[in-house]
Design an enzyme around this catalytic site. Sequence first.
Site, mmCIF file in Angstrom:
data_model
loop_
_atom_site.group_PDB
_atom_site.id
_atom_site.type_symbol
_atom_site.label_atom_id
_atom_site.label_comp_id
_atom_site.label_asym_id
_atom_site.label_seq_id
_atom_site.Cartn_x
_atom_site.Cartn_y
_atom_site.Cartn_z
ATOM 1 N N GLU A 12 27.088 32.838 5.302
ATOM 2 C CA GLU A 12 27.000 34.616 5.026
ATOM 3 C C GLU A 12 25.973 35.161 5.598
ATOM 4 O O GLU A 12 24.737 34.847 5.454
ATOM 5 C CB GLU A 12 26.675 34.332 3.252
ATOM 6 N N SER A 49 22.619 34.837 -4.398
ATOM 7 C CA SER A 49 22.926 34.117 -3.107
ATOM 8 C C SER A 49 23.423 32.623 -3.701
ATOM 9 O O SER A 49 23.011 32.129 -4.706
ATOM 10 C CB SER A 49 22.000 33.870 -2.291
ATOM 11 N N CYS A 71 29.089 41.607 -1.916
ATOM 12 C CA CYS A 71 29.625 40.510 -2.167
ATOM 13 C C CYS A 71 31.239 40.477 -1.821
ATOM 14 O O CYS A 71 31.926 39.278 -1.862
ATOM 15 C CB CYS A 71 29.304 39.962 -3.493
ATOM 16 N N GLU A 121 13.516 42.210 -6.997
ATOM 17 C CA GLU A 121 12.173 42.643 -6.712
ATOM 18 C C GLU A 121 12.279 43.936 -5.437
ATOM 19 O O GLU A 121 11.358 44.583 -5.027
ATOM 20 C CB GLU A 121 11.005 41.579 -6.397
ATOM 21 N N PHE A 173 19.876 42.280 -4.915
ATOM 22 C CA PHE A 173 19.416 43.768 -4.518
ATOM 23 C C PHE A 173 20.688 44.635 -4.398
ATOM 24 O O PHE A 173 20.557 46.019 -4.235
ATOM 25 C CB PHE A 173 18.552 43.437 -3.461
ATOM 26 N N LYS A 224 16.204 40.763 -15.431
ATOM 27 C CA LYS A 224 15.289 40.695 -14.376
ATOM 28 C C LYS A 224 15.810 41.323 -12.806
ATOM 29 O O LYS A 224 16.604 40.432 -12.476
ATOM 30 C CB LYS A 224 14.816 39.091 -14.255
HETATM 31 P P1 NAD Z 1 19.151 36.124 -4.220
HETATM 32 O O1 NAD Z 1 19.672 34.959 -4.400
HETATM 33 O O2 NAD Z 1 17.983 36.382 -3.180
HETATM 34 O O3 NAD Z 1 18.243 37.129 -5.360
HETATM 35 C C1 NAD Z 1 19.062 37.274 -6.497
HETATM 36 C C2 NAD Z 1 18.145 37.156 -7.847
HETATM 37 O O4 NAD Z 1 17.512 35.966 -7.833
HETATM 38 C C3 NAD Z 1 16.982 38.374 -7.463
HETATM 39 O O5 NAD Z 1 16.559 38.836 -8.926
HETATM 40 C C4 NAD Z 1 15.859 37.309 -7.130
HETATM 41 O O6 NAD Z 1 14.620 37.797 -7.308
HETATM 42 C C5 NAD Z 1 16.084 35.950 -7.675
HETATM 43 N N1 NAD Z 1 15.686 34.923 -6.844
HETATM 44 C C6 NAD Z 1 15.622 34.676 -5.566
HETATM 45 N N2 NAD Z 1 14.944 33.645 -5.282
HETATM 46 C C7 NAD Z 1 14.739 32.990 -6.249
HETATM 47 C C8 NAD Z 1 14.297 31.731 -6.810
HETATM 48 N N3 NAD Z 1 14.042 30.771 -5.762
HETATM 49 N N4 NAD Z 1 14.118 31.177 -8.144
HETATM 50 C C9 NAD Z 1 14.525 31.997 -8.988
HETATM 51 N N5 NAD Z 1 15.161 33.357 -8.744
HETATM 52 C C10 NAD Z 1 15.283 33.817 -7.525
HETATM 53 O O7 NAD Z 1 20.165 37.133 -3.654
HETATM 54 P P2 NAD Z 1 19.963 38.884 -3.044
HETATM 55 O O8 NAD Z 1 19.594 38.666 -1.779
HETATM 56 O O9 NAD Z 1 19.012 39.726 -3.934
HETATM 57 O O10 NAD Z 1 21.528 39.109 -2.951
HETATM 58 C C11 NAD Z 1 22.645 39.176 -2.121
HETATM 59 C C12 NAD Z 1 23.348 37.704 -2.450
HETATM 60 O O11 NAD Z 1 23.949 38.122 -3.784
HETATM 61 C C13 NAD Z 1 24.678 37.503 -1.533
HETATM 62 O O12 NAD Z 1 24.545 36.297 -1.230
HETATM 63 C C14 NAD Z 1 25.748 38.217 -2.148
HETATM 64 O O13 NAD Z 1 27.051 37.565 -2.018
HETATM 65 C C15 NAD Z 1 25.612 37.758 -3.515
HETATM 66 N N6 NAD Z 1 26.153 38.681 -4.469
HETATM 67 C C16 NAD Z 1 27.103 37.854 -5.170
HETATM 68 C C17 NAD Z 1 27.953 38.695 -6.102
HETATM 69 C C18 NAD Z 1 29.146 37.962 -6.788
HETATM 70 O O14 NAD Z 1 29.697 38.783 -7.607
HETATM 71 N N7 NAD Z 1 29.336 36.822 -6.492
HETATM 72 C C19 NAD Z 1 27.485 40.126 -6.290
HETATM 73 C C20 NAD Z 1 26.785 40.571 -5.689
HETATM 74 C C21 NAD Z 1 25.755 39.826 -4.738
#
Ligand code: NAD
Length: 512
Positions: free
Chosen positions: A397, A237, A292, A187, A160, A184
């Site tokens: 985090e 994450s 991040c 959401e 997000f 994808k």
């Molecule tokens: P998230 O892991 O909750 O979601 C990321 C994506 O995965 C979304 O599209 C979500 O719909 C999908 N998703 C969530 N749960 C899922 C599941 N059980 N199975 C399959 N798909 C699933 O992350 P977020 O809250 O949207 O973003 C924040 C996180 O992203 C933080 O941990 C941040 O550090 C990380 N991030 C990392 C970087 C990097 O470059 N390392 C960059 C940006 C964000």
Amino acid sequence: MATASQDAAATGQIGHYVNGEAIAGAPGGRSQPIYNPATGAQTHSVALASAEEVDRVIANAAEAQVGWGATPPLRRARVMFRFKELIERNHDRLAECITREHGKTFSDAKGEVIRGLEVVEFACGIPHLIKGEHSPNVGTGVDSHSMQQPVGVCAGITPFNFPVMVPLWMAPVALACGNSFILKPSEKDPSAGMLLAELLKEAGLPDGVFNVVNGDKEAVDVLLTDPRVGAISFVGSTPIAQAIYSTGSAHGKRVQALGGAKNHAVVMPDADMDQTVDALMGAAYGSAGERCMAISVAVPVGEETADRLVAGLKDRLQTLTIGDGLSEPEPEMGPLVTREHRDKVASYLDIGAAEGAELVVDGRQGAVPGGEHANGFFIGGSLFDRVRPGMRVHSEEIFGPVLSVVRAADFEEALSVVNGHEFANGTAIFTRDGDAARTYSERVEAGMVGVNVPIPVPMAFHSFGGWKHSRFGVLHAHGPDAVRFYTQMKTITTRWPKGVRDGGSQFVMPTM
Ligand code: NAD
């Protein structure tokens, strides 16, 4: 044909973008509300695709890839040139889309668009990077050349916090390399991805080559297991990144999965303290800490350095402005993305205090906007001092505007605090001492290092990625690594008939 944004306005629900047009989610399908984080009000909803809907999108993307993969690289690159112009022309529109659903300030959102645009600019030059290698006469009368061919259908699952930049880390490179792409998006803020799809169509990308499927785990599971998908790029994450990597690789796909972070900034006694405080304010509280590459831990070396740093940050936090990211004058920090996330961040303030950390500034007591913003997902900036490794506020985090100070006696202790952490995305050192900076850069275990630069995000023509539990898979995002990720190498060894005519069958290993 309705555009994706018109569709959302008319129906109140964002659907998907498939085969060159915005389509509604299947009748009776699941959906999820979308909020404006600055007011807390629901603005519309997003359809969550079923497995059958995703299956159809993959079929479409696979069919469209055949013609696109055979299109000369230069023509594919020309679509990227037009896409670049369209992003520039729609800069404000994209940024507004981000702020309305994510909450970050408008100028921060504009900055995000620029960082994504830079990858499109990189993708314009991809014909040069996929021209392959050629070695004439590797043996007498034998030539060898390699080419980089598309993988096929690639998918990107994005978080997000950068709804424009992270999809643009992936799609322009994948497309310019001849793949089709299924995005994808998160959401929580799906509109920007739909707008990118419209702009790609307007840029001349053939229908079906770039698709957006909105959804959650149900949609992702199909992308991870369907044999027609060749590559998965994920950013999000760590627990999800790890699961995506295991499932995707177990199904024979190449997977790059970037995970969470806890970025440390070491502050040496000789650092310019005013500049360091300014840099840490932006890096810890900018975008409400939902980056991040945010600095979430400061490690001052020596008690005196720590006292000066904490005093400076405490002072500066008193004047940190918070508000709707679209209001004038623009605040320094917007709301968090959802009410649940704001409450989770707030809960860490109690957790840290109970663990024995000193809560110097409690963001729950800061002035947050009233009026139509009274129910926005706001929380002020918080500062913990005397945090120790092992406390949850250090090991986990938080992903919000909370900066923890871990005091270190000397450089070695500071380095061991940083290297002892499971996350290893980015890090920074503030110093005037070249030897300390050089030693730190060499010995620190992290993927991206800043020297007096708090958020060392590599440019588009370098690659982006962390170490340890901040990344799963070998190749980093964008830059040269992305070209390797989105292409497969084929090496051809050629001998023309004269050689065959001269000799009979060979039964020993050819040694050229
Ligand atoms: P998230 O892991 O909750 O979601 C990321 C994506 O995965 C979304 O599209 C979500 O719909 C999908 N998703 C969530 N749960 C899922 C599941 N059980 N199975 C399959 N798909 C699933 O992350 P977020 O809250 O949207 O973003 C924040 C996180 O992203 C933080 O941990 C941040 O550090 C990380 N991030 C990392 C970087 C990097 O470059 N390392 C960059 C940006 C964000």
